[in-house]
Design a protein around this motif. Structure first.
Motif, PDB file in Angstrom:
ATOM      1  N   MET A   1       9.352  16.804 -13.106  1.00  0.00           N
ATOM      2  CA  MET A   1       8.573  17.291 -14.238  1.00  0.00           C
ATOM      3  C   MET A   1       8.210  16.132 -15.160  1.00  0.00           C
ATOM      4  O   MET A   1       9.000  15.220 -15.373  1.00  0.00           O
ATOM      5  N   ARG A   2       7.019  16.205 -15.708  1.00  0.00           N
ATOM      6  CA  ARG A   2       6.524  15.174 -16.623  1.00  0.00           C
ATOM      7  C   ARG A   2       7.247  15.231 -17.963  1.00  0.00           C
ATOM      8  O   ARG A   2       7.441  14.202 -18.616  1.00  0.00           O
ATOM      9  N   GLU A   3       7.631  16.419 -18.416  1.00  0.00           N
ATOM     10  CA  GLU A   3       8.327  16.562 -19.692  1.00  0.00           C
ATOM     11  C   GLU A   3       9.815  16.316 -19.490  1.00  0.00           C
ATOM     12  O   GLU A   3      10.447  16.928 -18.620  1.00  0.00           O
ATOM     13  N   PHE A   4      10.382  15.457 -20.320  1.00  0.00           N
ATOM     14  CA  PHE A   4      11.795  15.127 -20.215  1.00  0.00           C
ATOM     15  C   PHE A   4      12.616  16.060 -21.089  1.00  0.00           C
ATOM     16  O   PHE A   4      12.197  16.439 -22.191  1.00  0.00           O
ATOM     17  N   LEU A   5      13.780  16.448 -20.587  1.00  0.00           N
ATOM     18  CA  LEU A   5      14.679  17.317 -21.333  1.00  0.00           C
ATOM     19  C   LEU A   5      15.306  16.549 -22.486  1.00  0.00           C
ATOM     20  O   LEU A   5      15.316  16.995 -23.631  1.00  0.00           O
ATOM     21  N   THR A   6      15.853  15.397 -22.169  1.00  0.00           N
ATOM     22  CA  THR A   6      16.464  14.536 -23.180  1.00  0.00           C
ATOM     23  C   THR A   6      16.537  13.124 -22.618  1.00  0.00           C
ATOM     24  O   THR A   6      16.884  12.932 -21.453  1.00  0.00           O
ATOM     25  N   GLY A   7      16.173  12.144 -23.398  1.00  0.00           N
ATOM     26  CA  GLY A   7      16.206  10.767 -22.922  1.00  0.00           C
ATOM     27  C   GLY A   7      15.402  10.606 -21.642  1.00  0.00           C
ATOM     28  O   GLY A   7      14.228  10.966 -21.582  1.00  0.00           O
ATOM     29  N   SER A   8      16.048  10.113 -20.597  1.00  0.00           N
ATOM     30  CA  SER A   8      15.378   9.913 -19.306  1.00  0.00           C
ATOM     31  C   SER A   8      15.742  10.995 -18.296  1.00  0.00           C
ATOM     32  O   SER A   8      15.545  10.832 -17.096  1.00  0.00           O
ATOM     33  N   VAL A   9      16.270  12.132 -18.782  1.00  0.00           N
ATOM     34  CA  VAL A   9      16.688  13.237 -17.914  1.00  0.00           C
ATOM     35  C   VAL A   9      15.559  14.259 -17.811  1.00  0.00           C
ATOM     36  O   VAL A   9      15.024  14.717 -18.823  1.00  0.00           O
ATOM     37  N   THR A  10      15.208  14.607 -16.583  1.00  0.00           N
ATOM     38  CA  THR A  10      14.174  15.613 -16.376  1.00  0.00           C
ATOM     39  C   THR A  10      14.507  16.481 -15.170  1.00  0.00           C
ATOM     40  O   THR A  10      15.405  16.178 -14.386  1.00  0.00           O
ATOM     41  N   SER A  11      13.751  17.557 -15.026  1.00  0.00           N
ATOM     42  CA  SER A  11      13.892  18.468 -13.892  1.00  0.00           C
ATOM     43  C   SER A  11      13.279  17.860 -12.647  1.00  0.00           C
ATOM     44  O   SER A  11      12.158  17.341 -12.694  1.00  0.00           O
ATOM     45  N   VAL A  12      14.022  17.949 -11.547  1.00  0.00           N
ATOM     46  CA  VAL A  12      13.482  17.593 -10.242  1.00  0.00           C
ATOM     47  C   VAL A  12      13.600  18.836  -9.365  1.00  0.00           C
ATOM     48  O   VAL A  12      14.659  19.479  -9.323  1.00  0.00           O
ATOM     49  N   PHE A  13      12.493  19.201  -8.731  1.00  0.00           N
ATOM     50  CA  PHE A  13      12.447  20.383  -7.872  1.00  0.00           C
ATOM     51  C   PHE A  13      12.398  19.930  -6.419  1.00  0.00           C
ATOM     52  O   PHE A  13      11.631  19.032  -6.067  1.00  0.00           O
TER      53      PHE A  13
ATOM     54  N   SER B   1      22.741  14.278 -22.728  1.00  0.00           N
ATOM     55  CA  SER B   1      22.394  14.016 -21.328  1.00  0.00           C
ATOM     56  C   SER B   1      23.509  14.392 -20.368  1.00  0.00           C
ATOM     57  O   SER B   1      23.267  14.978 -19.312  1.00  0.00           O
ATOM     58  N   ALA B   2      24.748  14.049 -20.722  1.00  0.00           N
ATOM     59  CA  ALA B   2      25.876  14.273 -19.805  1.00  0.00           C
ATOM     60  C   ALA B   2      26.081  15.745 -19.498  1.00  0.00           C
ATOM     61  O   ALA B   2      26.630  16.093 -18.443  1.00  0.00           O
ATOM     62  N   LEU B   3      25.655  16.641 -20.385  1.00  0.00           N
ATOM     63  CA  LEU B   3      25.787  18.081 -20.124  1.00  0.00           C
ATOM     64  C   LEU B   3      24.916  18.508 -18.942  1.00  0.00           C
ATOM     65  O   LEU B   3      25.260  19.440 -18.229  1.00  0.00           O
ATOM     66  N   PHE B   4      23.798  17.851 -18.776  1.00  0.00           N
ATOM     67  CA  PHE B   4      22.793  18.301 -17.811  1.00  0.00           C
ATOM     68  C   PHE B   4      22.756  17.491 -16.517  1.00  0.00           C
ATOM     69  O   PHE B   4      22.529  18.061 -15.448  1.00  0.00           O
ATOM     70  N   ILE B   5      22.927  16.182 -16.613  1.00  0.00           N
ATOM     71  CA  ILE B   5      22.771  15.332 -15.432  1.00  0.00           C
ATOM     72  C   ILE B   5      23.694  15.809 -14.311  1.00  0.00           C
ATOM     73  O   ILE B   5      24.883  15.996 -14.506  1.00  0.00           O
ATOM     74  N   GLY B   6      23.102  16.041 -13.155  1.00  0.00           N
ATOM     75  CA  GLY B   6      23.882  16.439 -11.983  1.00  0.00           C
ATOM     76  C   GLY B   6      23.935  17.938 -11.730  1.00  0.00           C
ATOM     77  O   GLY B   6      24.368  18.369 -10.667  1.00  0.00           O
ATOM     78  N   GLU B   7      23.499  18.768 -12.686  1.00  0.00           N
ATOM     79  CA  GLU B   7      23.518  20.220 -12.462  1.00  0.00           C
ATOM     80  C   GLU B   7      22.402  20.615 -11.495  1.00  0.00           C
ATOM     81  O   GLU B   7      21.278  20.127 -11.608  1.00  0.00           O
ATOM     82  N   TRP B   8      22.715  21.526 -10.569  1.00  0.00           N
ATOM     83  CA  TRP B   8      21.679  22.034  -9.668  1.00  0.00           C
ATOM     84  C   TRP B   8      21.967  23.477  -9.276  1.00  0.00           C
ATOM     85  O   TRP B   8      23.101  23.937  -9.334  1.00  0.00           O
ATOM     86  N   PHE B   9      20.892  24.177  -8.897  1.00  0.00           N
ATOM     87  CA  PHE B   9      21.010  25.558  -8.427  1.00  0.00           C
ATOM     88  C   PHE B   9      19.806  25.883  -7.556  1.00  0.00           C
ATOM     89  O   PHE B   9      18.798  25.184  -7.573  1.00  0.00           O
ATOM     90  N   GLU B  10      19.939  26.954  -6.792  1.00  0.00           N
ATOM     91  CA  GLU B  10      18.863  27.406  -5.912  1.00  0.00           C
ATOM     92  C   GLU B  10      18.038  28.474  -6.614  1.00  0.00           C
ATOM     93  O   GLU B  10      18.568  29.299  -7.364  1.00  0.00           O
ATOM     94  N   HIS B  11      16.740  28.459  -6.361  1.00  0.00           N
ATOM     95  CA  HIS B  11      15.843  29.485  -6.911  1.00  0.00           C
ATOM     96  C   HIS B  11      14.809  29.855  -5.856  1.00  0.00           C
ATOM     97  O   HIS B  11      14.799  29.297  -4.755  1.00  0.00           O
ATOM     98  N   ARG B  12      13.945  30.792  -6.187  1.00  0.00           N
ATOM     99  CA  ARG B  12      12.979  31.291  -5.214  1.00  0.00           C
ATOM    100  C   ARG B  12      11.753  30.374  -5.108  1.00  0.00           C
ATOM    101  O   ARG B  12      11.485  29.584  -6.020  1.00  0.00           O
ATOM    102  N   GLN B  13      11.006  30.505  -4.032  1.00  0.00           N
ATOM    103  CA  GLN B  13       9.795  29.717  -3.851  1.00  0.00           C
ATOM    104  C   GLN B  13       8.781  30.007  -4.951  1.00  0.00           C
ATOM    105  O   GLN B  13       8.065  29.105  -5.396  1.00  0.00           O
ATOM    106  N   SER B  14       8.719  31.247  -5.423  1.00  0.00           N
ATOM    107  CA  SER B  14       7.732  31.588  -6.457  1.00  0.00           C
ATOM    108  C   SER B  14       7.963  30.775  -7.728  1.00  0.00           C
ATOM    109  O   SER B  14       7.003  30.345  -8.381  1.00  0.00           O
ATOM    110  N   GLU B  15       9.225  30.527  -8.082  1.00  0.00           N
ATOM    111  CA  GLU B  15       9.518  29.718  -9.264  1.00  0.00           C
ATOM    112  C   GLU B  15       9.194  28.243  -9.004  1.00  0.00           C
ATOM    113  O   GLU B  15       8.695  27.537  -9.890  1.00  0.00           O
TER     114      GLU B  15
END
Length: 200
Positions: A72-84, A38-52
């Motif tokens: 996102m409904r699918e979790f990456l690991t534990g309680s960590v998921t993608s937020v757009f 979890s610690a590898l991913f939590i807090g990472e962010w980047f910009e992407h296009r509207q199409s994505e």
């Protein structure tokens, strides 16, 4: 509760290929899925296009939606998921992806605030950490990895990138130990000469 640092991990706007690579920037990590990553991913962010953004919104029913973000409904690991995020910044709507720990109810709002704060700074600049994270994100898998038995025991498992002085002199260096000159050579030209920014 110890808060994980919120950090920008790619400069510019990621296209579709780069966006999907960024979803698991740590795919080559040793003992993948053996530990709580979890610690590898939590807090990472980047910009992407509207199409994505739109593609991810329509691929699966979101776990939840608010006016400027969805999870996102699918979790990456534990309680960590993608937020757009769809955020109005300086009069334009821009789109971002971040990993939030939904066990922490305030995580998405803190991520949103951090993105807005970072992207509304008047001077374009990058911290050393942002430079290193961009190098890691932009480097193809064949030219990055993790320190193995060629490195001292204390360094094994740390991130490494290839330095290509010549075909005969290709060496891997610890990402965190690159000199300023080496960092500059690994960045695209348009990012090399941005002013250094003190981390907030």
């Amino acid at each position: 509760m110890t808060l994980t640092a919120i950090r920008k991990v790619y400069q510019g706007v990621a296209d579709r290929r780069q966006t999907f690579r960024m979803f698991d920037r740590h795919a080559q990590r040793p003992d993948r899925w053996q530990n709580d990553d979890s610690a590898l991913f939590i807090g990472e962010w980047f910009e992407h296009r509207q199409s994505e953004h739109d593609y991810m919104l329509n691929i699966l029913q979101p776990l939840w939606m608010r006016h400027d973000m969805f999870a996102m409904r699918e979790f990456l690991t534990g309680s960590v998921t993608s937020v757009f995020f769809s955020l109005a910044i300086d009069g334009a709507v821009r789109h971002f992806h971040g990993y939030c720990d939904l066990a922490d109810n305030g995580s998405p709002e803190r991520m949103k605030a951090a993105i807005i704060e970072r992207e509304t700074r008047p001077v374009r600049a990058m911290t050393r950490d942002e430079r290193l994270e961009h190098i890691w994100s932009a480097t193809e898998d064949g030219y990055r990895g993790y320190a193995d038995e060629r490195f001292p025991v204390t360094q094994r498992g740390q991130r490494v990138v290839m330095m290509c002085a010549s075909r005969q002199a290709r060496t891997f260096r610890l990402l965190d130990q690159l000199t300023d000159a080496e960092v500059s050579t690994k960045l695209p030209v348009h990012l090399r000469y941005l002013p250094e920014q003190i981390a907030a």
